[in-house]
Design an enzyme around this catalytic site. Structure first.
Site: not given
Length: 655
Positions: A37-38, A221-222, A252, A561
């Site tokens: 995503k980044t 973002d997020e 998330q 993770r």
């Protein structure tokens, strides 16, 4: 097309590419864990400037942490050769606006920003001025309610109108006085940064228009972590161009306790018609067995869309589900497993994830005994936590009343409480009506006589964490028959904690952290521990669908993770409230796919194998939860009182 951008675009998969070259209009990128995503967000920003010829000062790029903002700025600079002038966190961006425009609200450009410590000091002053009873109106609770009000865009007048009872009415008065003091001191707190900018835009349309014209594109973002104030800011700044571009993942969203609302992704669809949607489901982090388990688990949530993660890494190590007899056996298993893993992995490749910070204690002690270097991420080591040091100081004074260091610490907690403690200690030593050798009994009495637990509000997240640490200390104490030996054990642990690591080993340590702290990180090897009803999912969530789904999202975050190896462990018995109590496997284990590659193990000599029933999720969960809670020797009456918030932890301990 410039060479650098072309090279980056060629490295994207088809879905990433389509998201990056979105030309205009509102868009949401649903980006699964490990899906890049980044890279998509930063490449989109670079593509706008390089290919669409959008001036860099016409783009606003917002994220949540300074670390993320720094990483994105670095990537954009690599792509374009320069940084975006308007790039950073919500708070830094709002501070910048208030420095320029805050005079309209009564703030000089050089206003101060109060941190948490400053806020507490100011509230203490107000309590003293108004003679407020801190036991009735606990400071941390009041501070949290004021923060909650600001995040929900309620000013002092609106909050007062909504106050329904005496407590809320008093909080409303404190809120008003608190804001008056801040303004008089030309200061704001972190919540004010957002709240004041929204207020500024609402009351001064010309100022809002100025910034709307400044930005042609707003990138966030997020987005699943935004609260009401952040949503409103995003919406306001995106008009009238409607070029809002947000990246997020419903699965998330794990910060509801901080005001985050995943439903903002739904509200975006309501407020921006023709919202384009892109899905990033190809994962570049984990193996397929890990992703299949994560997807199957999160699919049990029904209030938000689910992304089906997949990877080209079709094969991988099986997930290991481990049952042990106790929390200590669980820690010992992890240490033994780490020693085996050292053939192929460094310590820095391994993380231990838990639901509550109190769970770190057993692992810390086993690591110290085994000489394994470790670090606590996002918190203090167990015996360095303030509430633990306070209670140890009390306990040390029961053994040695000439301990001046402990006495000084205890006096700072309150002279009146110290006087009561001292009188009580003198009496019991004369009467000998309490076993001074039993550390658990002593600690329980100390908590009663000093009113130490009155400092905390179980409904406050930070206080609840401290209470869980105290419970853990009681559980450790219950395993010792002699207070002196108990204190000696703690001192030895402390001494080992303080030792310097060998040269060259400073960065090569096992990481221990809560699941909340793990978001955004990845590790080759992940141990998720304490997968038991009441721990994960947490006991506070057992009867609330929204909270239970957030616990499942938290478990999902933990699983995703892991890059190569994933261990899930639980104990059949665990020391809680000073008792060795029966524990039940988490329902989340029953929701892993029966067809997934999972290897179940049982520690020899600790417990007998028991199967994880995949039909457990279909059982009457309320009855299951009742049985679980009653497993801690809690009566039906206490259970009902607990569920109705009529029984506090201190009352339970007093019993």
């Amino acid at each position: 097309m410039t060479g650098s951008i072309k090279n980056f675009l060629n490295q994207l998969n088809e879905n990433q590419l389509q998201a990056v070259i979105h030309q205009g209009g509102p868009a949401v990128v649903l980006a699964g864990a490990g899906s890049g995503k980044t890279r998509v967000l930063t490449t989109h920003a670079a593509w706008l400037t390089q290919e669409q010829k959008i001036s860099s000062d016409k783009i606003l790029l917002i994220t949540f942490t300074n670390k993320a903002a720094g990483e994105m700025a670095k990537r954009i600079q690599q792509l374009t050769g320069y940084q975006l002038p308007y790039s950073g966190t919500f708070h830094s961006f709002c501070a910048r606006i208030l420095r320029r425009e805050g005079q309209a609200l009564g703030y000089a450009p050089n206003f101060l920003i109060f941190d948490t410590s400053d806020q507490q000091s100011l509230l203490k002053q107000i309590y003293k001025e108004r003679n407020i009873n801190p036991k009735k109106f606990k400071l941390n609770t009041v501070k949290a309610l004021i923060s909650q009000a600001k995040n929900n865009l309620l000013d002092v007048d609106q909050y007062q109108l909504q106050a329904e009872d005496e407590f809320q009415q008093e909080v409303a008065k404190l809120y008003r006085t608190y804001q008056q003091h801040l303004l008089e001191q030309n200061a704001v707190d972190f919540d004010d940064l957002l709240f004041n900018v929204v207020t500024l835009f609402n009351h001064y349309p010309d100022t809002l228009s100025k910034y709307q014209q400044q930005f042609d594109h707003v990138l966030v973002d997020e987005y699943q972590d935004t609260n009401k104030a952040q949503y409103q800011l995003t919406k306001n700044l995106s008009l009238p161009q409607n070029n809002v571009y947000v990246v997020g993942d419903f699965a998330q969203s794990i910060y509801a306790w901080r005001g985050a609302d995943y439903r903002n992704l739904f509200y975006l669809k309501q407020d921006f018609k023709n919202l384009a949607e892109y899905k990033l489901e190809q994962n570049y982090r984990s193996t397929q067995p890990i992703l299949s388990a994560a997807t199957e688990l999160i699919s049990n949530n029904t209030t938000h869309p689910i992304l089906k993660l997949w990877t080209e890494q079709k094969t991988g190590e099986p997930i290991v589900v481990m049952e042990t007899q106790s929390g200590e056996a669980e820690a010992e298993f992890v240490v033994n497993q780490i020693n085996e893993l050292r053939v192929d992995y460094q310590y820095r490749d391994i993380v231990i994830l838990y639901r509550t910070n109190a769970q770190s204690r057993a692992f810390e002690e086993f690591f110290i005994k085994s000489g394994i270097p470790y670090q606590i991420i996002g918190g203090f080591k167990f015996y360095e936590r303030k509430e633990i040091k306070d209670l140890i100081a009390y306990l040390r004074l029961t053994v040695n009343d000439k301990d001046s260091v402990s006495q000084e610490r205890v006096i700072k907690l309150g002279k009146r409480n110290f006087a009561e403690f001292h009188n009580w200690l003198t009496q019991i030593k004369q009467k000998q009506d309490i076993n001074l050798n039993a550390p658990h009994e002593l600690l329980t009495q100390i908590l009663k006589k000093t009113n130490y637990l009155e400092k905390f509000d179980a409904k406050n997240t930070e206080d609840e964490e401290r209470l869980e640490n105290i419970r853990e200390l009681l559980s450790v104490a219950a395993q010792f028959q002699d207070t002196t030996i108990f204190l000696e054990n703690i001192s030895l642990v402390q001494d080992e904690q303080m030792k310097d690591l060998p040269l060259g080993e400073t960065a090569n340590r096992i990481s221990l952290m809560s699941l909340h702290s793990a978001k955004g990180l990845e590790f080759p090897v992940v141990f998720m521990v304490g997968l038991e009803e009441g721990l994960l999912p947490h006991s506070h969530s057992l009867f609330d669908k929204e909270q239970l789904e957030e616990e499942r999202r938290l478990c999902y975050v933990g699983i995703t993770r892991a890059q190569k190896k994933l261990y899930l462990s639980y104990a059949t018995n665990r020391w809680l409230y000073g008792r060795d109590s029966q524990a039940r496997p988490s329902r989340f284990l029953a929701q892993l796919p029966p067809t997934a590659t999972i290897r179940k193990q049982f520690v020899d000599g600790f417990s007998q194998p028991t199967s994880i029933n995949h039909d457990a999720a279909n059982m009457n969960q309320k009855q299951t939860n009742k049985k679980y809670l009653l497993g801690f020797e809690m009566s039906e009456t206490d259970l009902d009182a607990l569920l109705n918030d009529e029984l506090d932890i201190e009352d339970f301990l007093n019993k």
